[in-house]
Structures are given as C-alpha cells and as structure tokens.
Design a protein around this motif. Structure first.
Motif, PDB file in Angstrom:
ATOM      1  N   UNK A  54       0.748  -1.173   0.060  1.00  0.00           N
ATOM      2  CA  UNK A  54      -0.116   0.021   0.063  1.00  0.00           C
ATOM      3  C   UNK A  54       0.883   1.195   0.059  1.00  0.00           C
ATOM      4  N   UNK A  55       0.042   2.360  -0.102  1.00  0.00           N
ATOM      5  CA  UNK A  55       1.002   3.574  -0.162  1.00  0.00           C
ATOM      6  C   UNK A  55       1.783   3.792   1.231  1.00  0.00           C
ATOM      7  N   UNK A  56       2.880   4.486   1.041  1.00  0.00           N
ATOM      8  CA  UNK A  56       3.479   4.826   2.500  1.00  0.00           C
ATOM      9  C   UNK A  56       2.883   5.494   3.260  1.00  0.00           C
ATOM     10  N   UNK A  57       2.011   6.751   2.786  1.00  0.00           N
ATOM     11  CA  UNK A  57       1.555   7.626   3.663  1.00  0.00           C
ATOM     12  C   UNK A  57       0.444   7.019   4.406  1.00  0.00           C
ATOM     13  N   UNK A  82       6.602  -2.180   7.671  1.00  0.00           N
ATOM     14  CA  UNK A  82       7.620  -2.815   6.729  1.00  0.00           C
ATOM     15  C   UNK A  82       8.229  -3.650   7.555  1.00  0.00           C
ATOM     16  N   UNK A  83       8.361  -4.969   7.076  1.00  0.00           N
ATOM     17  CA  UNK A  83       8.931  -6.100   7.512  1.00  0.00           C
ATOM     18  C   UNK A  83       8.880  -7.211   6.459  1.00  0.00           C
ATOM     19  N   UNK A  84       9.617  -8.120   6.849  1.00  0.00           N
ATOM     20  CA  UNK A  84       9.638  -9.494   5.968  1.00  0.00           C
ATOM     21  C   UNK A  84       8.555 -10.099   6.086  1.00  0.00           C
ATOM     22  N   UNK A 136      10.016  -0.406  -2.936  1.00  0.00           N
ATOM     23  CA  UNK A 136      10.390   0.839  -2.550  1.00  0.00           C
ATOM     24  C   UNK A 136       9.321   1.922  -2.359  1.00  0.00           C
ATOM     25  N   UNK A 137       9.479   2.591  -1.300  1.00  0.00           N
ATOM     26  CA  UNK A 137       8.559   3.756  -0.868  1.00  0.00           C
ATOM     27  C   UNK A 137       7.205   3.071  -0.627  1.00  0.00           C
ATOM     28  N   UNK A 138       6.926   1.643  -0.335  1.00  0.00           N
ATOM     29  CA  UNK A 138       5.682   1.369  -0.359  1.00  0.00           C
ATOM     30  C   UNK A 138       5.688   0.323   1.026  1.00  0.00           C
ATOM     31  N   UNK A 139       4.431   0.020   1.507  1.00  0.00           N
ATOM     32  CA  UNK A 139       4.272  -0.776   2.985  1.00  0.00           C
ATOM     33  C   UNK A 139       3.291  -2.017   2.670  1.00  0.00           C
TER      34      UNK A 139
END
Length: 643
Positions: free
Chosen positions: A283-286, A291-293, A307-310
């Motif tokens: 999803x959008x980082x906002x 963020x994890x594996x 990159x730049x996502x969650x």
C-alpha cells in the motif's frame, strides 16, 4: 502500531479544528496537499479586481469580475408553465424540461434544488473557432454603471465590452464561470459533475473548475475515444474528447465504479470459498509504517514491500491471512506475496471495479448520430453523445432516485440515458434538462425564413429550434423504451416530463411596472395578464397567475412537484402550499375576502405562516386593511408584498 486516531493526533496543530471546519464549508480554498490558499481567499474578498483587465488573459481573465457578479444575481425572467404539456402527457411526471437561457434557469432552480442534484453532465460549446460559440451577453448596463460596479476607467470598460459576440478564451470563461458556480451550489454533498470538452478549452476549464470546486475535489479526467476512423488532414488524428470529473466534496463522493466481472475470478485450487483472484499486499507509504519481511514457507525466501511502499496489514493481520490460506506467493509459489480476494466477498460488500481513465467501447459520436437517425429518420442533430456513454457515467454516481441534470441538453441524450437505465434496473432517477431555444433558421432581408448553417435537415424536418428536437427526442425515446421492454418495464416508469419556458417580460409589462404607483387608490392595468403565455408570446396556454405562482414557488425554495392547493375566499381563488404559505396574485381581493381570511386564521381552519401577495393587484386601501388585520391575530402571520 499506532491507531489511526493516534497517527492523526500526532499531526494536529493549534488551528487544525478551525481549518477542518473551514475545509468542510469552503473546500475550493484548499490545495491538493490540504493547505489553505490564503491568496485565493483574499482575492475573493475583493470587491473589485481590475488586474484582470491590465494583465490580459490569465486565470484573471477579462470579464472575471463581471462573471462573479452574474453568479450572485437574481433572475430577471419568469417561469411560464406549458399547461398543455403539464396537464396532458406530463401530468404525473417528475422529470423537468426548461426552455431558456441556462444561467437564468440555474438562478431560478438554486433555492429549491440547493444541494439536491446528485449528478450533472454538461456538454458545453467547445469554442473551436468554427462558429460554435459567441459570447451572448449584451451588457445591458450603461458604461457608467459598469464603471461604478467594477471601478474601471473608460479604456477598461471598452476592453470588457469587447467580449460581446466574441469567441475569445476570456469570453468563453466569462460565459462558463457563473454557470459552474451555481452548478456547484445545486450539487449534493455526495454529487458529481461531468464536463465534456476538447483541447481548445481543456486547460482553461480545468483552471476555473479548480477555483470553483477546489483542487482537492478534482476526481480525474476521462479520455473518451469519440471516434474510431482516422483523419488524414492533420499530423495526428484527433480521436478523443475529455470528460472532467469533479466532486462537490471528495470526502463524501458517491462513486460506484464498474460492475465486477466474474471473468477475472478463477478457482484453480478448488477453494471451497469459490472463485478468487490475487491482489497486491502493499500500500501507499502515507498509510503507516508496516515494513517487515514476509517469508515464503515453501521456499524460505523473504519478501519486503516495494521501494517507498508498505504492507497493507500489520504482522498480526498478515499472520491471520496466512493461517486462513488467503496469501499466495504467485500461482507457482515463486514470487512476492499476494492476497486471495474472493468474488463472493466483494459481491456481499457491494464492491465495484475501479474504472480506467480511458473510455473505450462506450460508443462514439457516430453511434450517437445513428441513434438520432433511428429515432427521427434523419440526421437532425450534429455530433450527439451516445446514450451508452451517458449511461456509464450516470451509473458511476447514481443507483436509485437521484436527480440527474444537464443544462446544455442539446438532443437530450442525457434524458434518454436516464430513462433507459430506469427501465433496466427499475430505479427512479429523475432528470432536469435545460436547453436554449436556439433557432434552426434566420430571416433574410426579404423576411423569408432560411435554414441556418448546419441546421437545414432539422429545419426541413419541421423543427424551428433546438429545444423542440430535445423534447421530441424524449418522447420518441420513451416510446421506443416501452416497445423494447413491453414485458419487463417497471410500473412506475416515467417516460415524460413537465415543461417550462423561462422568458423575459415584454417591454410593455416592464414599462407598466416602472410606472406603477403603489399609493394609487385605483388600479388602471391588470398586471397579471402581462405574464400570461399569450402576452409573453410563447406557447403553453398559461394564465398570468400560473406564471407568477410558478416563479414564486421556485423563488421560495419549493420543488416543481410541490403540492399546491386552491383555497376559495368567496369568488377569489388563492393558493396554499404545505400549510406554510398563502399566495394572493389576481385582482379582486376586497374587504369580504380579508374578513374571511382573518376568520379562518383566527379559528385555525387555515394554518399558514405567511401571506404573499402580488402588489400590483392591490390598491393601498386593500393592502392596509389586510396588513392591519393580520397584525391583530394572536398567531403571527407575516405579510410579504412583492413587486
């Protein structure tokens, strides 16, 4: 992990509550990033803005102050009911058709339909330079009046008046601006406006819509493939138009999207929960900091968001999905994790598919023309929109009994589309159409009627104006819908309309109004007759009383399906609305009527909060007697005198 409320609270500033309240009331003054545009707000507070005339064509276009003023003006016209239509085929219809200048019609509708229109579609003049647009306002104000209104010098007045009959960008913006301002007012909080346009005015339209509706309420722009054939008269064949989409309030926007297609959902693993498809887990980082594996249990490989996502879920949420068999690592267990989304879940939620900004396979102008030819047996209207396009747009925003408006009705494709949709899904959408009675002919120097350029087919078919084509399209389309859906047509299908003409009073009536002295004891002219359809030189069989009452009901905020009851006082007929107002319009009111009214009010046989009268029908003695009598009542009844 913080809750949403905790995250929000971390961003709160001392003025957040105030700004939120302001944004709710005035969203057009906020930018996309949520900040308040103080300069824009300050400019709106200015009484006069002459920069538009010194700077030339920018968003501060020539005529902008004049357009802003027009958006705040009251109508100078009256609404003449077409009694033949409204008491005939349109008697039980809740659809409305207005013949007249759409700016005047919007002014009339504003009080009664404030925040009530769910969907607006308009196809305004594109200003292509091919005689499709000329600024129509004749500036009825004198030069001195214009100077006083806007604080202008002589040279600036001339620049302003230069847009008369012009097709310049400034002229087009001056024309569109007040119409869009009032359109915003009548849109509901969940409502949407669709505006069709081409390259000539696209950027200008986007600019004024950002100003009027607010940048934050810009939904997006559809690119409609309006033709499929290739033109060889330019380096690139122009095969599209734009449809700008704005919400009244993006936070409350009612939007349904496209229906779900079962073709996208399969069940290769025979999941007992039925067909499914894979959707992204990121999803959008906002939206947060998840963020994890995530480890593929089959391969041991660990995956992180792009990159730049969650991830769209926290660790507990991901574990629950894994335990429930709702996460797959691609169809072959060798790619990043995705979520299984089941078709039946989306159906139960009433979900819809997000539409593409590219509109294909929804018909072209050629399809629209073919629809006209089938209905009229001739090509009596050029470049109509296809009903398939309008049906798609309306379905994005409307499901049930909402009102759909088109104040550049043209051939009434929008009305046709509304009726087709109602026949298909048994909904009760209503339409409001507005069309200028643009003539299909002009008179030559010998006084003979000659078809106008591009209107010969319509003229030869017997249509003297575009609004006649519009209304006939609705009738013929409704007939076709009934024939095509004979066995399945809903009982409440509304295939008609009530018709009103919005016109200016004639010069003689205006002169009588100007000369009227309310202090005279005698009345020399029956002013009511001056508002009959015969006196106004339009069709419709409306008495002057009908016109005045219809105009006043709109002014007082009543819708056009409001129940109006006739009340008799001797041989005088008054009109009562919703136990709220009593209208006295015709001449003939005297002492006997006043006594009877006061008696009914005093004994509560009649309950009203106000009495509204047509001042030209009452001499000073009648007025004083009525006014004094109402003041003596125990219950307060307000007397409103209108001239």
């Amino acid at each position: 992990m913080q809750t949403d409320n905790e995250k929000y609270n971390g961003t709160v500033q001392p003025n957040t509550a105030f700004l939120n309240e302001l944004k709710d009331k005035l969203p057009e003054f906020f930018t996309n990033d949520g900040s308040f545009d103080l300069d824009k707000f300050r400019n709106q507070l200015k009484n006069k803005n002459i920069n538009e005339l010194s700077e030339g064509y920018q968003l501060d276009f020539i005529g902008k102050d004049y357009a802003r003023r027009q958006a705040g003006e009251m109508p100078s016209t009256v609404i003449v009911p077409d009694e033949k239509q409204n008491k005939g085929e349109g008697k039980n219809s809740k659809n409305l058709f207005f013949t007249g200048d759409n700016l005047e019609v919007l002014r009339h509708l504003e009080a009664g339909y404030l925040s009530k229109i769910n969907t607006i579609f308009i196809d305004p003049p594109y200003n292509t330079g091919s005689n499709d647009f000329e600024y129509p306002d004749s500036f009825e104000y004198s030069d001195n009046e214009i100077k006083a209104m806007f604080g202008l010098e002589d040279e600036q007045v001339e620049r302003l008046k230069s847009i008369q009959g012009s097709s310049s960008h400034s002229a087009w913006l001056t024309f569109m601006y007040p119409r869009l301002v009032i359109a915003k007012r009548v849109l509901s909080s969940k409502g949407t406006i669709f505006i069709s346009i081409d390259d000539n005015e696209f950027s200008n339209l986007k600019n004024i819509c950002d100003e009027i509706f607010g940048e934050a309420n810009y939904v997006d722009t559809f690119i409609w493939e309006s033709r499929t054939s290739i033109s060889n008269d330019s380096p690139i064949s122009l095969n599209h138009n734009y449809i700008l989409v704005y919400a009244k309030d993006i936070q409350q926007l009612q939007w349904y999207g496209d229906p779900l297609s079962s073709k996208e959902y399969k069940n290769p693993d025979n999941d007992p929960r039925g067909p499914w498809k894979l959707t992204p887990l990121d999803a959008n980082k906002a939206g947060g900091d998840t963020v994890f594996g995530i480890t593929n249990p089959n391969t041991g490989k660990e995956y992180f968001p792009p990159h730049n996502r969650i991830w769209a879920f926290n660790r507990d949420g991901i574990k629950r999905l894994m335990d429930d068999g709702r996460i797959k690592f691609g169809m072959n267990n060798d790619s990043s994790p995705k979520r299984k989304l089941f078709l039946k879940e989306r159906i139960l939620k009433g979900d819809y598919k997000t539409p593409s900004s590219i509109l294909r396979d929804v018909g072209t102008t050629k399809d629209g023309t073919n629809e006209i030819i089938k209905l009229f047996k001739s090509k009596c209207f050029s470049y109509p929109k296809p009903t398939s396009l309008l049906k798609k747009l309306i379905k994005y925003t409307s499901k049930d009994s909402e009102i759909v408006m088109d104040f550049f009705a043209g051939s009434a494709t929008t009305a046709d589309a509304v009726m087709q949709l109602n026949a298909e899904d048994s909904a009760n959408r209503r339409f409001i159409m507005v069309q200028l009675p643009e003539k299909t002919y002009h008179r030559n120097k010998d006084g003979k009627e000659v078809p106008s350029q591009g209107s010969k087919v319509a003229y030869d078919a017997g249509f003297k104006s575009i609004d006649q084509i519009s209304r006939e399209r609705i009738r013929r389309a409704a007939k076709k819908i009934r024939e095509d859906n004979e066995l399945t047509l809903p009982e409440n299908f509304d295939g008609s309309f009530k018709h009103y003409r919005v016109v200016k009073p004639i010069k003689q009536t205006l002169e009588s109004i100007e000369d009227f002295d309310p202090n005279n004891t005698d009345l020399f002219t029956n002013m009511v007759d001056g508002f009959s359809s015969q006196s106004l030189e339009v069709a419709g069989d409306a008495a002057g009383e009908d016109t005045i009452l219809t105009t006043w009901l709109a002014k007082d905020g009543y819708s056009f399906d409001t129940n109006v009851e006739e009340i008799k006082f001797g041989n005088y007929t008054a009109h009562q609305v919703e136990n709220n107002r009593l209208y006295l319009i015709n001449e003939g009111w005297g002492a006997d009527q006043t006594r009877e009214l006061l008696n009914q009010l005093g004994t509560h046989q009649l309950e009203v909060q106000s009495v509204v009268l047509f001042g030209y029908s009452f001499n000073v003695a009648e007025l004083r007697e009525l006014e004094n009598g109402l003041k003596q009542l125990d219950s307060k009844v307000t007397l409103i005198k209108r001239y």
